[in-house]
Design a protein around this motif. Structure first.
Motif, PDB file in Angstrom:
ATOM      1  N   UNK A 243       0.825  -1.209   0.000  1.00 30.86           N
ATOM      2  CA  UNK A 243       0.000   0.000   0.000  1.00 30.86           C
ATOM      3  C   UNK A 243       0.863   1.264   0.000  1.00 30.86           C
ATOM      4  N   UNK A 244       2.023   1.180   0.620  1.00 31.75           N
ATOM      5  CA  UNK A 244       2.919   2.338   0.668  1.00 31.75           C
ATOM      6  C   UNK A 244       4.012   2.261  -0.390  1.00 31.75           C
ATOM      7  N   UNK A 245       4.622   1.100  -0.525  1.00 33.45           N
ATOM      8  CA  UNK A 245       5.854   1.003  -1.310  1.00 33.45           C
ATOM      9  C   UNK A 245       5.653   0.922  -2.814  1.00 33.45           C
ATOM     10  N   UNK A 246       4.521   0.407  -3.273  1.00 30.83           N
ATOM     11  CA  UNK A 246       4.309   0.329  -4.723  1.00 30.83           C
ATOM     12  C   UNK A 246       4.291   1.719  -5.343  1.00 30.83           C
ATOM     13  N   UNK A 247       3.535   2.614  -4.740  1.00 31.64           N
ATOM     14  CA  UNK A 247       3.463   3.973  -5.264  1.00 31.64           C
ATOM     15  C   UNK A 247       4.775   4.712  -5.146  1.00 31.64           C
ATOM     16  N   UNK A 248       5.427   4.580  -3.991  1.00 31.32           N
ATOM     17  CA  UNK A 248       6.702   5.271  -3.782  1.00 31.32           C
ATOM     18  C   UNK A 248       7.763   4.764  -4.749  1.00 31.32           C
ATOM     19  N   UNK A 249       7.857   3.449  -4.904  1.00 29.82           N
ATOM     20  CA  UNK A 249       8.859   2.880  -5.799  1.00 29.82           C
ATOM     21  C   UNK A 249       8.587   3.285  -7.243  1.00 29.82           C
TER      22      UNK A 249
END
Length: 478
Positions: A243-249
């Protein structure tokens, strides 16, 4: 478009009758933020960048601005995929999963079908760029279409054989190829600025037509170079805290790639004279020779580096051509043969079929053109077919935002609507700029998939996987 995620990044935990059983205890989440970001960067930056400056030069220096606009659009797509991952987390398949979640099986199938086409058509585009550096490495001048085609077949089938055999020792080669890919880019992007000459830059519009024609030339290859922004979402099942890392990456990887693209493209245009750059199949060879002298070994070293990194990219993307249909086939939304895997878990049927159709596309492309024209044609076809899954994903988010299910309000709603709406328009614009021929051929390929879905749906109904439609009974007395 570049090297793909490792096979494990695409694996589902479920199993089909022909699929390998999942490991006990489910899947391990091995990709943190740094690993996911590296995955996105490695997936975006591929062999296309070694040919891109020559295509951009054909449009003129306006192409740098176009590349900047496409970069912004790609970043917005990364934000979009991050938002979708918050709603549909921990699901392999990415674009396919988002479309299926929001619009049902048919939309999911069309997304998987189009992305599959993008993968093998993109492989053909990568190979067409790779061929140009092979010819430079071995000093093959004025090659015939048959020579181009023969080299291309080696570029397609060697990675296919590696994937089918499952040579575990190839992991070291994959890592070496990634390093070799980035070294010349970093050298050009940093050191190259000291050798740039203003006189080498061509006119603002070098297309010979309207400014819109120049934009169209640059837009296709620019978006093609950003294919891979979706890789973190496709591998969401392996990402820690998706939920956090897909968008950030997705955003961090795309921004880093955009900065490198802009720097490298501008430097090459300033290192090589405009006339020498336009139509040049191996522009990095000339760029390095400008920096370090015209010694033969310089050109050979650069060409050899591009050839090795190209094989590494093709090795990864060959697997991707099988992974998306493998995921859909396990859900009954692709031909069941695509769910077949070998003892190593590689979707062997998908690898073979995808390589065959890519080979047929190469034969068709080389039957009418050679050199850089083949690369440009294949790029435009890949761009149209990937813009459709992007369009579906953007519409899936838009549908959620205008529904009663949404949980965002006020400024957050306005922000998310802007991102989704811009992504919809961006996908449409890129499709339009690809040209009539590419859109026409992509539409034909898309339509071919619909009769296949008809048989798949009937099969699922017979197996009781989906409910059969209720037919209206006509009153025979009327």
């Amino acid at each position: 478009m570049a090297i793909a995620p490792p096979p494990a990044a695409h694996r589902h935990s479920g199993s089909a009758p022909t699929a390998a059983p999942p490991p006990s205890g489910g899947r391990a989440r091995t990709l943190g933020l740094s690993s996911s970001t590296a995955l996105v960067i490695g997936s975006i930056i591929g062999t296309g960048v070694f040919t891109m400056p020559a295509v951009l030069a054909g449009a003129g220096t306006s192409s740098i601005l176009v590349l900047g606009v496409i970069s912004i659009g790609a970043v917005l797509l990364g934000v979009l995929f991050g938002q979708l991952a918050k709603r549909v987390p921990s699901t392999d398949g990415g674009l396919y999963a988002y479309s299926r979640h929001e619009f049902g099986d048919f939309a999911g199938y069309l997304t998987a079908w189009c992305y599959w086409i993008t993968a093998w058509a993109g492989n053909a585009a990568i190979v067409s760029s790779w061929v140009l550096y092979v010819e430079s490495l071995f000093s093959i001048h004025h090659p015939s279409a048959w020579t181009n085609f023969a080299i291309a077949m080696a570029g397609l089938w060697i990675p296919a054989a590696v994937n089918l055999v499952g040579v575990k020792q190839m992991a070291w080669f994959q890592n070496v190829s990634v390093v070799l890919k980035f070294l010349p880019l970093l050298v050009i992007g940093v050191v190259g600025w000291f050798f740039v000459k203003d006189a080498n830059f061509g006119p603002f519009n070098a297309s010979g037509g309207s400014l819109y024609s120049a934009i169209g030339i640059a837009a296709g290859v620019a978006l093609f170079s950003f294919i891979g922004v979706e890789c973190a979402s496709i591998a969401a099942g392996r990402v820690k805290d998706p939920r956090r890392n897909v968008g950030r990456a997705s955003v961090l990887g795309t921004v880093a790639s955009a900065v490198l693209y802009l720097a490298v493209s501008a430097v090459v245009m300033g290192l090589v004279s405009h006339d020498a750059l336009v139509g040049n199949g191996a522009p990095f060879v000339d760029a390095f020779q400008t920096m370090f002298g015209h010694a033969t070994w310089v050109g050979k070293l650069v060409a050899g580096t591009a050839v090795v990194s190209g094989i590494g990219a093709l090795n990864g993307w060959t697997l991707v051509t099988a992974e998306m249909p493998w995921a859909a086939a396990k859900d009954g939304l692709f031909l069941p043969q695509f769910a077949k895997v070998n003892k190593d878990g590689t979707p062997w049927f998908g690898v073979i079929v995808s390589t065959i159709v890519a080979s047929a596309l190469m034969a068709f492309a080389y039957s009418g053109n050679t050199g850089l024209k083949v690369f440009t044609y294949l790029v435009d076809l890949s761009v149209v077919t990937v813009a459709i899954p992007y369009f579906f994903s953007a519409c899936a988010q838009l549908s959620y935002l205008v529904s009663r299910r949404r949980r965002v309000q006020g400024w957050a709603l306005a922000r998310d609507l802007s991102i989704a709406g811009t992504s919809v328009l961006f996908s449409l614009w890129v499709t339009f700029t690809a040209g009539y021929q590419s859109v026409y051929q992509a539409m034909l390929l898309l339509l071919v998939g619909i009769p296949i879905y008809a048989f798949l749906k009937a099969r699922r109904e017979r197996n009781g996987d989906v409910a059969e439609p209720v037919e209206l009974v006509l009153d025979e007395q009327r």
